[in-house]
Design an enzyme around this catalytic site. Structure first.
Site, short mmCIF file in Angstrom:
data_model
loop_
_atom_site.label_atom_id
_atom_site.label_comp_id
_atom_site.label_asym_id
_atom_site.label_seq_id
_atom_site.Cartn_x
_atom_site.Cartn_y
_atom_site.Cartn_z
N SER A 1 9.64 -0.21 14.19
CA SER A 1 9.57 -0.19 12.73
C SER A 1 9.03 -1.51 12.19
CB SER A 1 10.95 0.14 12.15
OG SER A 1 10.87 0.32 10.76
N ASP B 1 6.69 4.75 8.08
CA ASP B 1 7.72 5.62 7.52
C ASP B 1 8.34 5.02 6.26
OD1 ASP B 1 9.24 3.62 8.71
OD2 ASP B 1 10.52 4.98 9.85
N ASP C 1 4.85 0.06 6.46
CA ASP C 1 5.27 -0.71 7.63
C ASP C 1 4.56 -0.20 8.88
OD1 ASP C 1 6.66 1.67 7.89
OD2 ASP C 1 8.55 0.74 8.44
#
Length: 567
Positions: free
Chosen positions: A143, A302, A298
């Site tokens: 992430s 998401d 990012d």
């Protein structure tokens, strides 16, 4: 086996990756370095693995990836007749390598691996699991973490990140696997030739984008919106620019230094759209391009952050603010367009702003609260689907910049969020307003809500131990006050109880290591260890007569937080 023996075993057997071989040599005379790499197995949490890339049992590398995938394969072989999985990956260092390793292990175990041939957003993995009717999914991503990290998220057949129960069973299966002796692996090219690994086609990507486009609230709206977009060297460029083009947003300038995938994130050490530094290159470009809006997704696309052109100054909006704006926009326009379903449902997490409750009440929307983690929002969509009423779900969001409209995926999706944010900005621009103007109108209507996140990091071998000690101490010594504010009630989500004065009620949510304190001024403090990083997160919220008033309350709470944690 002691750590030194484990280290020596890795020196003998972990020879396939030259980077690992070199790293093991470099720590040969560094006892603390060996300890940090080998004092534990990298923890498989509720979503999967996340850790620093490198050599050792406490690092992410081809061997820990293989071990986790063998455990997942063993779980599927025991519990599912459907032996297929989908795999996606982002731009992080070795993401493509780890994705191929996972596919090779699945193939060796007789599980067909459907692999995206190029990096793709995390929500496209959720989509592929559902579209290709897979039993599970894997997304290789960390992430928004710094470049030294990577991760391995596991998804169930419903396209959600795995449930707590499934995570426990997969963990049990992983714990039975030795990374060197028990892993089956098939050469990638051989598995590809045999059809045991299949590349996911562009047809699936196009269908994903079509499903995103179907979530448009005002399709065909005309007008000109100028946008600067940065994928932060991640996986969003293809899908985000494609969806904006599809809905007629053509004036899009991509930040050149952050356009192409690069897991080193050279211009952005913390590629997190929640922080200003991540958006700085985009903000610099805004001074030249003068767009209406800056978008930043990012690395796994998401989550999305934005900055709004307000009288020539670019104002960053928080995840709570954008979420409330989107909820209001979706509800208002669905009603105007005659497209609001009967008994509409929206979902937010427990750490997300209470302002959403006020907006939902205005439009007679049932607002459901769930634990932190978007999979719990996805779970609610699944429950509605089981009842034959998936259409009731209109929107879900969390404070950490994650949003989803529609049930085509079961994870937060920055592709659909980018589309809806741009559409919403154009909707207000056509009325002579900005998103800041729209937000200020909501504050005037519902009150001034301020939410703030702070955290305390606990790095190193003793980090998790210290986090557990602090959480236990808070449970053993519940505070009567936080700073100048009296604690008038609390919820312990681990014990599943809510206490208000002399009244104790059960909490109908899964057990979670979270503590919530409600204050006599209407504010709240929520404390939880991160599920993905070695830190304790502290969520502060306040409602004031003005934004300055609300800010002063959260500032006071922030000062009191570290004292409360004994730091």
């Amino acid at each position: 086996m002691d750590m030194q023996a484990i280290y020596q075993r890795w020196c003998s057997l972990a020879t396939e990756d030259a980077d690992l071989v070199q790293e093991l040599k470099e720590v040969a005379n560094d006892p603390e370095g060996i300890r940090d790499r080998f004092y534990q197995e990298l923890e498989f949490g509720t979503g999967g693995l996340r850790g620093v890339i490198g050599a050792g049992t406490n690092r992410l590398n081809i061997y820990t990836i293989r071990r986790a995938t063998q455990g997942l394969a063993n779980y599927l072989l025991k519990n599912s007749d459907n032996l297929t999985a989908a795999i996606a990956y982002d731009s992080r260092i070795k993401s493509d390598v780890f994705a191929k390793e996972a596919a090779s292990v699945l193939a060796a175990n007789g599980i067909t691996a459907n692999l995206y041939p190029e990096l793709m957003p995390t929500p496209s993995l959720s989509f592929a699991v559902r579209e290709l009717h897979c039993a599970a999914g894997i997304c290789v991503t960390a992430s928004h973490n710094p470049a030294k990290y990577n991760g391995y998220k596991v998804y169930g057949a419903d396209g959600c990140q795995i449930t707590l129960e499934m995570a426990d069973k997969i963990l049990a299966a992983i714990n039975q696997v030795d990374a060197f002796d028990d892993v089956k692996i098939m050469p990638f090219e051989e598995a590809l030739a045999d059809g045991k690994i299949r590349f996911i086609t562009d047809e699936v990507v196009d269908k994903f984008l079509t499903c995103v486009q179907e979530q448009s609230i005002n399709p065909g709206m005309t007008g000109n919106l100028k946008v600067v977009y940065t994928p932060l060297n991640g996986s969003g460029r293809r899908c985000v620019t494609s969806i904006l083009s599809r809905i007629g947003i053509q004036d899009v300038t991509v930040v050149p230094e952050q356009e192409m995938p690069d897991g080193n994130f050279p211009t952005c050490p913390f590629p997190n759209p929640e922080i200003r530094e991540a958006l700085q290159k985009g903000l610099d470009l805004c001074e030249t391009v003068h767009p209406d809006l800056l978008l930043a997704t990012d690395p796994d696309c998401d989550r999305v952050g934005i900055a709004v052109n307000q009288n020539g100054q670019y104002q960053l909006l928080t995840g709570n603010e954008v979420g409330v704006l989107l909820l209001d926009y979706i509800a208002k326009c669905r009603i105007q367009n005659g497209a609001m379903p009967k008994d509409p449902v929206a979902v937010k997490t427990i750490v997300t702003t209470d302002m959403a409750n006020k907006v939902a009440a205005k439009y007679s929307i049932e607002l459901r609260e769930v634990l932190t983690g978007f999979k719990f929002i996805g779970e609610q969509i699944g429950l509605l689907e089981q009842q034959g009423r998936r259409d009731r779900y209109i929107f879900g969001f969390e404070e950490s910049y994650g949003y989803l409209s529609g049930g085509y995926v079961r994870d937060k999706d920055a592709v659909v969020a980018s589309m809806l944010i741009c559409e919403m900005a154009l909707y207000y621009k056509n009325q002579g307003k900005t998103l800041v103007d729209a937000l200020n109108a909501l504050y005037q209507e519902f009150g001034f809500y301020k939410n703030q996140l702070t955290d305390c990091a606990f790095e190193g071998a003793d980090g998790m131990k210290n986090m557990k000690r602090i959480m236990q101490s808070l449970r053993d010594n519940a505070p009567k006050a936080i700073g100048p504010y009296t604690v008038c009630g609390y919820t312990d989500y681990q014990a599943s109880i809510r206490v208000d004065g002399d009244k104790t009620q059960p909490v109908n949510l899964p057990k979670s290591n979270v503590l919530e304190y409600r204050l006599d001024n209407g504010g709240k403090m929520i404390i939880r260890p991160s599920g993905t990083e070695p830190k304790i997160k502290i969520y502060l919220s306040a409602k004031g007569e003005s934004m300055a008033d609300a800010q002063a309350i959260t500032d006071t709470l922030k000062q009191s937080a570290k004292q409360l944690l004994g730091l």
